[in-house]
Design a protein around this motif. Structure first.
Motif, mmCIF file in Angstrom:
data_model
loop_
_atom_site.group_PDB
_atom_site.id
_atom_site.type_symbol
_atom_site.label_atom_id
_atom_site.label_comp_id
_atom_site.label_asym_id
_atom_site.label_seq_id
_atom_site.Cartn_x
_atom_site.Cartn_y
_atom_site.Cartn_z
ATOM 1 N N UNK A 125 59.187 53.537 -35.594
ATOM 2 C CA UNK A 125 57.766 53.733 -35.317
ATOM 3 C C UNK A 125 57.630 54.863 -34.313
ATOM 4 N N UNK A 126 56.470 55.489 -34.271
ATOM 5 C CA UNK A 126 56.278 56.633 -33.372
ATOM 6 C C UNK A 126 56.139 56.185 -31.927
ATOM 7 N N UNK A 127 56.707 56.987 -31.037
ATOM 8 C CA UNK A 127 56.502 56.787 -29.605
ATOM 9 C C UNK A 127 55.161 57.383 -29.192
ATOM 10 N N UNK A 128 54.628 56.967 -28.059
ATOM 11 C CA UNK A 128 53.388 57.595 -27.576
ATOM 12 C C UNK A 128 53.596 59.076 -27.302
ATOM 13 N N UNK A 129 52.590 59.871 -27.555
ATOM 14 C CA UNK A 129 52.639 61.321 -27.318
ATOM 15 C C UNK A 129 52.115 61.571 -25.906
ATOM 16 N N UNK A 130 53.024 61.706 -24.967
ATOM 17 C CA UNK A 130 52.645 61.800 -23.553
ATOM 18 C C UNK A 130 51.874 63.089 -23.282
ATOM 19 N N UNK A 131 52.379 64.201 -23.787
ATOM 20 C CA UNK A 131 51.726 65.495 -23.551
ATOM 21 C C UNK A 131 50.307 65.505 -24.091
ATOM 22 N N UNK A 132 50.124 65.035 -25.319
ATOM 23 C CA UNK A 132 48.782 65.021 -25.916
ATOM 24 C C UNK A 132 47.864 64.048 -25.194
ATOM 25 N N UNK A 133 48.406 62.902 -24.793
ATOM 26 C CA UNK A 133 47.588 61.898 -24.107
ATOM 27 C C UNK A 133 46.977 62.465 -22.828
ATOM 28 N N UNK A 134 47.793 63.161 -22.032
ATOM 29 C CA UNK A 134 47.299 63.706 -20.760
ATOM 30 C C UNK A 134 46.446 64.948 -20.997
#
Length: 397
Positions: free
Chosen positions: A300-309
């Motif tokens: 499953x995909x991990x959270x997209x940290x760069x896009x989230x911030x």
């Protein structure tokens, strides 16, 4: 670097208070003037005489001391320093700071001051991990309190984990960074670094070849320019820099939570090589070879940290910098990534095996921004970090 700097040192109650004696000596070696404040609990671990002898100053202990109030008073004492350092900062002291209590000299000084404050937490691991303490930490960080430590290791109580007070020289480095007169003085900056480890079972994980060297160099360069740096690192091969707040994580989800807890910041540099995927259901016991064939792993995909911030509606850093480690069509892929993620800059590099970049000492990058692609010559990762830190300073000032 600390010549003529005035440090108000508040010594809390805990076995780590013995480190404060060496801290006083180290600060004075560098030219700092140390004014000590000893709490009643602190007196159970170190004596006023030993503190005074090392500081070369009177020890302040009592909020209701008639002589002290007549000569200086807690208001003047709280504002006459360049920096207030609380070491050790116990769970009780941090709770008082977060909630605005003022029932003794230390807590009154901390409430009455407009001077920058740095805390070096020290407590049992269960106390550190308790939700109440974590809420207080979040409050203090939002109030722009500087943190150094805590470290992870064995404790006097026999337990192991985060909660050990930072070593004196780590605190000295943090003090020097906090008082640095660089262009980023007063700016809080986040840096992520290293790989993430996504567990398959208790002994296996998904990772990549990132050493963490570039992220570490960036954090060090930003600190040298006076920034208060929060350094969120996965299990890297290199030691984190001194003088920064270090948050260690393992997985992408833990890194996202640590990043969100560190906000607000003026700038965020996402140098970590975060795994894009994780096993949907990691096994709680070691997977064994069987004659029935290979195991089937569902991802499953991990959270997209760069896009989230980058795409935050409120509280977004003024400058968000991402990294793009590519093996093909580096400029095109990195440019598309900047647009897709919504960040301001992308630091792109070619990590093909023949370049030797991944895990090596040098880097060859292109800085992608709204203005286009800017090629930098191949240089050491330390030089890349210094150049990037200078560009960040220009953007924020």
């Amino acid at each position: 670097m600390l010549a003529s700097k005035r440090i108000l040192l508040i010594i809390g109650g805990g076995i780590a208070a013995f480190k404060s004696l060496d801290l006083i000596r180290r600060l004075r070696e560098r030219g700092a003037q140390v004014t000590p404040v000893l709490t009643r609990a602190g007196e159970e671990f170190v004596t006023p005489l030993s503190v005074s002898a090392l500081a070369g100053q009177k020890v302040f202990r009592d909020l209701f001391d008639l002589t002290d109030e007549a000569e200086m008073g807690h208001i003047e004492l709280s504002r006459s320093a360049d920096l207030i350092v609380v070491a050790p900062a116990t769970a009780d002291l941090m709770a008082k700071m977060a909630q605005g209590h003022a029932d003794d000299l230390a807590s009154t000084l901390l409430l009455a001051t407009d001077t920058p404050v740095m805390v070096a937490p020290a407590m049992n691991v269960r106390m550190w991990e308790h939700p109440a303490t974590q809420r207080n930490i979040a409050t203090l960080k939002s109030d722009r309190i500087h943190f150094v430590g805590p470290n992870e290791g064995d404790m006097a109580c026999g337990e192991h984990g985060p909660g050990r007070m930072a070593e004196p020289m780590e605190i000295v480095a943090a003090v020097e960074a906090a008082l640095a007169d660089g262009p980023l003085a007063g700016k809080r900056v986040l840096v992520t670094s290293g790989p993430t480890h996504e567990p398959i079972d208790p002994v296996r994980y998904i990772a990549n070849r990132s050493s963490g060297a570039q992220g570490t160099a960036i954090a060090r360069a930003l600190s040298a320019l006076g920034a208060e740096v929060v350094f969120v690192t996965g299990p890297a091969d290199v030691a984190p820099p001194e003088g920064v707040e270090v948050v260690r994580v393992e997985t992408a989800q833990e890194m996202l939570e640590a990043v969100q807890s560190a906000l607000p910041v003026e700038a965020a540099v996402f140098a970590a090589a975060v795994a894009d995927w994780r096993v949907a259901s990691a096994s709680t016991s070691k997977m064994k070879k069987t004659k029935g064939g290979l195991p089937v792993l569902e991802f499953t995909e991990n959270p997209d940290i760069l896009a989230t911030i980058s795409q935050m509606d409120k509280g977004r850093p003024a400058l968000v910098v991402g990294f793009a480690a590519e093996t093909d069509d580096v400029i095109d892929n990195a440019t598309a990534k900047r647009t897709r993620k919504g960040c301001d800059w992308i630091v792109a590099n070619d990590v093909s095996h023949e370049t030797g970049i991944m895990g090596g000492k040098d880097n060859d990058i292109t800085l992608i921004s709204q203005e286009g692609a800017e090629d930098w010559p191949r240089m050491s990762k330390e030089d890349v970090a210094r150049r990037l830190a200078e560009r960040i300073a220009q953007a924020l000032t």
